[in-house]
Motif scaffolding. Structure first.
Motif, PDB file in Angstrom:
ATOM      1  N   LEU A 196       0.785  -1.311   0.092  1.00  0.00           N
ATOM      2  CA  LEU A 196      -0.108   0.019   0.022  1.00  0.00           C
ATOM      3  C   LEU A 196       0.930   1.340   0.164  1.00  0.00           C
ATOM      4  N   ALA A 197       1.953   1.084   0.740  1.00  0.00           N
ATOM      5  CA  ALA A 197       2.862   2.466   0.665  1.00  0.00           C
ATOM      6  C   ALA A 197       3.563   2.612  -0.445  1.00  0.00           C
ATOM      7  N   GLU A 198       3.886   1.619  -1.408  1.00  0.00           N
ATOM      8  CA  GLU A 198       4.397   1.856  -2.587  1.00  0.00           C
ATOM      9  C   GLU A 198       3.527   2.310  -3.329  1.00  0.00           C
ATOM     10  N   GLN A 199       2.322   2.216  -3.320  1.00  0.00           N
ATOM     11  CA  GLN A 199       1.274   2.829  -4.296  1.00  0.00           C
ATOM     12  C   GLN A 199       1.174   4.348  -3.863  1.00  0.00           C
ATOM     13  N   LEU A 200       1.173   4.426  -2.645  1.00  0.00           N
ATOM     14  CA  LEU A 200       1.114   5.972  -1.950  1.00  0.00           C
ATOM     15  C   LEU A 200       2.242   6.768  -2.586  1.00  0.00           C
ATOM     16  N   ASN A 201       3.651   5.826  -2.547  1.00  0.00           N
ATOM     17  CA  ASN A 201       4.527   6.691  -2.758  1.00  0.00           C
ATOM     18  C   ASN A 201       4.714   7.276  -4.266  1.00  0.00           C
ATOM     19  N   ALA A 202       3.927   6.575  -5.071  1.00  0.00           N
ATOM     20  CA  ALA A 202       4.055   6.826  -6.342  1.00  0.00           C
ATOM     21  C   ALA A 202       3.105   8.254  -6.674  1.00  0.00           C
ATOM     22  N   LYS A 203       2.333   8.655  -5.774  1.00  0.00           N
ATOM     23  CA  LYS A 203       1.417   9.705  -5.996  1.00  0.00           C
ATOM     24  C   LYS A 203       2.223  11.206  -5.797  1.00  0.00           C
ATOM     25  N   ALA A 204       1.958  12.132  -6.102  1.00  0.00           N
ATOM     26  CA  ALA A 204       2.525  13.588  -5.827  1.00  0.00           C
ATOM     27  C   ALA A 204       2.401  13.909  -4.477  1.00  0.00           C
ATOM     28  N   PRO A 205       3.582  13.890  -3.823  1.00  0.00           N
ATOM     29  CA  PRO A 205       3.565  14.407  -2.320  1.00  0.00           C
ATOM     30  C   PRO A 205       2.867  15.435  -1.827  1.00  0.00           C
ATOM     31  N   ASN A 206       2.822  16.512  -2.747  1.00  0.00           N
ATOM     32  CA  ASN A 206       2.196  17.820  -2.475  1.00  0.00           C
ATOM     33  C   ASN A 206       0.561  17.517  -2.525  1.00  0.00           C
ATOM     34  N   ALA A 207       0.285  16.791  -3.276  1.00  0.00           N
ATOM     35  CA  ALA A 207      -1.274  16.398  -3.270  1.00  0.00           C
ATOM     36  C   ALA A 207      -1.740  15.520  -2.209  1.00  0.00           C
ATOM     37  N   LEU A 208      -0.873  14.590  -1.720  1.00  0.00           N
ATOM     38  CA  LEU A 208      -1.351  13.966  -0.614  1.00  0.00           C
ATOM     39  C   LEU A 208      -1.304  14.433   0.608  1.00  0.00           C
ATOM     40  N   ALA A 209      -0.299  15.379   0.742  1.00  0.00           N
ATOM     41  CA  ALA A 209      -0.287  16.356   1.990  1.00  0.00           C
ATOM     42  C   ALA A 209      -1.628  17.256   2.048  1.00  0.00           C
ATOM     43  N   SER A 210      -2.013  17.582   0.852  1.00  0.00           N
ATOM     44  CA  SER A 210      -3.307  18.596   0.868  1.00  0.00           C
ATOM     45  C   SER A 210      -4.533  17.756   1.099  1.00  0.00           C
ATOM     46  N   GLY A 211      -4.486  16.636   0.570  1.00  0.00           N
ATOM     47  CA  GLY A 211      -5.618  15.626   0.863  1.00  0.00           C
ATOM     48  C   GLY A 211      -5.631  15.260   2.362  1.00  0.00           C
ATOM     49  N   LYS A 212      -4.761  15.155   2.866  1.00  0.00           N
ATOM     50  CA  LYS A 212      -4.552  14.931   4.521  1.00  0.00           C
ATOM     51  C   LYS A 212      -5.052  16.019   5.150  1.00  0.00           C
ATOM     52  N   GLU A 213      -4.584  17.130   4.641  1.00  0.00           N
ATOM     53  CA  GLU A 213      -4.897  18.498   5.524  1.00  0.00           C
ATOM     54  C   GLU A 213      -6.359  18.596   5.512  1.00  0.00           C
ATOM     55  N   LEU A 214      -6.997  18.579   4.050  1.00  0.00           N
ATOM     56  CA  LEU A 214      -8.252  18.589   3.952  1.00  0.00           C
ATOM     57  C   LEU A 214      -9.353  17.838   4.781  1.00  0.00           C
ATOM     58  N   LEU A 215      -8.864  16.359   4.944  1.00  0.00           N
ATOM     59  CA  LEU A 215      -9.844  15.632   5.729  1.00  0.00           C
ATOM     60  C   LEU A 215      -9.616  16.172   7.023  1.00  0.00           C
ATOM     61  N   GLU A 216      -8.628  16.745   7.592  1.00  0.00           N
ATOM     62  CA  GLU A 216      -8.524  16.894   8.884  1.00  0.00           C
ATOM     63  C   GLU A 216      -9.307  18.194   9.134  1.00  0.00           C
ATOM     64  N   ALA A 217      -9.368  19.093   8.227  1.00  0.00           N
ATOM     65  CA  ALA A 217     -10.224  20.416   8.650  1.00  0.00           C
ATOM     66  C   ALA A 217     -11.707  19.889   8.532  1.00  0.00           C
ATOM     67  N   ALA A 218     -11.969  18.942   7.697  1.00  0.00           N
ATOM     68  CA  ALA A 218     -13.362  18.833   7.458  1.00  0.00           C
ATOM     69  C   ALA A 218     -14.269  18.430   8.494  1.00  0.00           C
ATOM     70  N   ALA A 219     -13.529  17.945   9.534  1.00  0.00           N
ATOM     71  CA  ALA A 219     -14.254  17.443  10.740  1.00  0.00           C
ATOM     72  C   ALA A 219     -14.847  18.957  11.569  1.00  0.00           C
ATOM     73  N   SER A 220     -14.163  19.865  11.550  1.00  0.00           N
ATOM     74  CA  SER A 220     -14.730  20.928  12.041  1.00  0.00           C
ATOM     75  C   SER A 220     -15.384  22.276  11.375  1.00  0.00           C
ATOM     76  N   ASN A 221     -14.940  22.145   9.785  1.00  0.00           N
ATOM     77  CA  ASN A 221     -15.434  23.113   8.983  1.00  0.00           C
ATOM     78  C   ASN A 221     -16.915  23.144   8.718  1.00  0.00           C
ATOM     79  N   SER A 222     -17.414  23.926   8.345  1.00  0.00           N
ATOM     80  CA  SER A 222     -18.809  23.969   7.661  1.00  0.00           C
ATOM     81  C   SER A 222     -18.467  23.981   6.049  1.00  0.00           C
ATOM     82  N   LEU A 223     -19.580  23.521   5.351  1.00  0.00           N
ATOM     83  CA  LEU A 223     -19.439  23.478   4.084  1.00  0.00           C
ATOM     84  C   LEU A 223     -18.333  24.597   3.100  1.00  0.00           C
TER      85      LEU A 223
END
Length: 259
Positions: A196-223
């Motif tokens: 699984l890690a190797e699949q993720l390692n092939a993705k753009a690191p900046n895009a993964l970082a954004s996705g993780k940050e957005l998921l974290e923010a969604a728990a408390s953000n309004s739409l």
């Protein structure tokens, strides 16, 4: 042997191994500090694109050291509060770490060990692995963010069953509930996590970082607030070199090689 956190590398993946064999990989302040330090090192190293957290031998983590907790009952409450704050700093470090973190679980993840697995972005578990919020079995309440992560992921009744019932739950049930991402053959959780890690390692690191940050923010953000954050991340990533690499590769029917 004293408790420690061992670090090794598998390609572009850092593997952090909980190592406290005499206490079934129980957690403690030394491991919390080492975990935070390791994640800081991994964050600044562009050659590391993901992290796997696992346990030494046939056990993921038994949670807190009950002998240490019993001794802390004779100390001022501030002593245990400080220890929990250190655990929570480790949990927050995992959640804010800009690269994917995968828990590879063999044997059991109990108490704070279960909390630690829940803090990771992905959980890979052997088919015979068990998970238990064992706090209730010894008259304690959860720590390590367990109540938050379960409340975010499950309906209240299911979260209550895991938190209050303190019963052992097999990997297959947590997979059905959506808490476990992959189920492996016994003894192969780390191998499956590495794939699984190797699949993720092939993705753009900046895009993964954004996705993780957005998921974290969604728990408390309004739409509305979340839409604004998605816009800002998208624009920033569009103007990152990896977007040019990815779009050109897609149009040219090639596999992208992201920076």
């Amino acid at each position: 042997m004293s408790a420690q956190l061992k670090s090794s590398s598998l390609g572009q993946t850092m593997v952090l191994t909980l190592s406290n064999p005499s206490q079934r990989n129980a957690l403690g302040p030394a491991i919390y500090a080492a975990g935070i330090e390791a994640l800081n090192v991994a964050e600044s190293n562009p050659d590391i694109r993901s992290v796997i957290l696992t346990g030494e031998g046939s056990m993921f983590c038994a949670g807190g050291d009950l002998n240490r907790l019993q001794a802390n009952r004779q100390e001022a409450p501030a002593v245990q509060a400080q220890s929990i704050d250190q655990l929570h700093s480790f949990i927050e470090a995992i959640r804010t770490f800009p690269k994917p973190v995968i828990a590879a679980v063999e044997g059991a993840a109990a108490g704070a060990g279960f909390s630690l697995a829940l803090a990771c972005d992905f959980i890979v578990a052997a088919s015979d692995a068990v998970f238990v919020m064992s706090y209730g079995q010894v008259g304690l309440s959860p720590d390590g963010g367990a109540s938050w992560h379960l409340a975010q992921a499950l309906p209240r009744q299911l979260a209550s069953e895991l938190l209050l019932g303190a019963e052992r739950v097999h990997a297959s049930r947590l997979h059905a509930l959506g808490l476990v991402n992959r189920v492996s053959e016994p003894g192969h959780a780390l191998d499956t996590a590495q794939a699984l890690a190797e699949q993720l390692n092939a993705k753009a690191p900046n895009a993964l970082a954004s996705g993780k940050e957005l998921l974290e923010a969604a728990a408390s953000n309004s739409l509305h607030a979340q839409l604004s954050e998605e816009r800002d991340h998208f624009v920033r990533n569009l103007h990152h070199p990896n977007a040019g690499i990815g779009i050109a590769a897609f149009l040219g029917r090639r596999t992208p090689e992201f920076e």
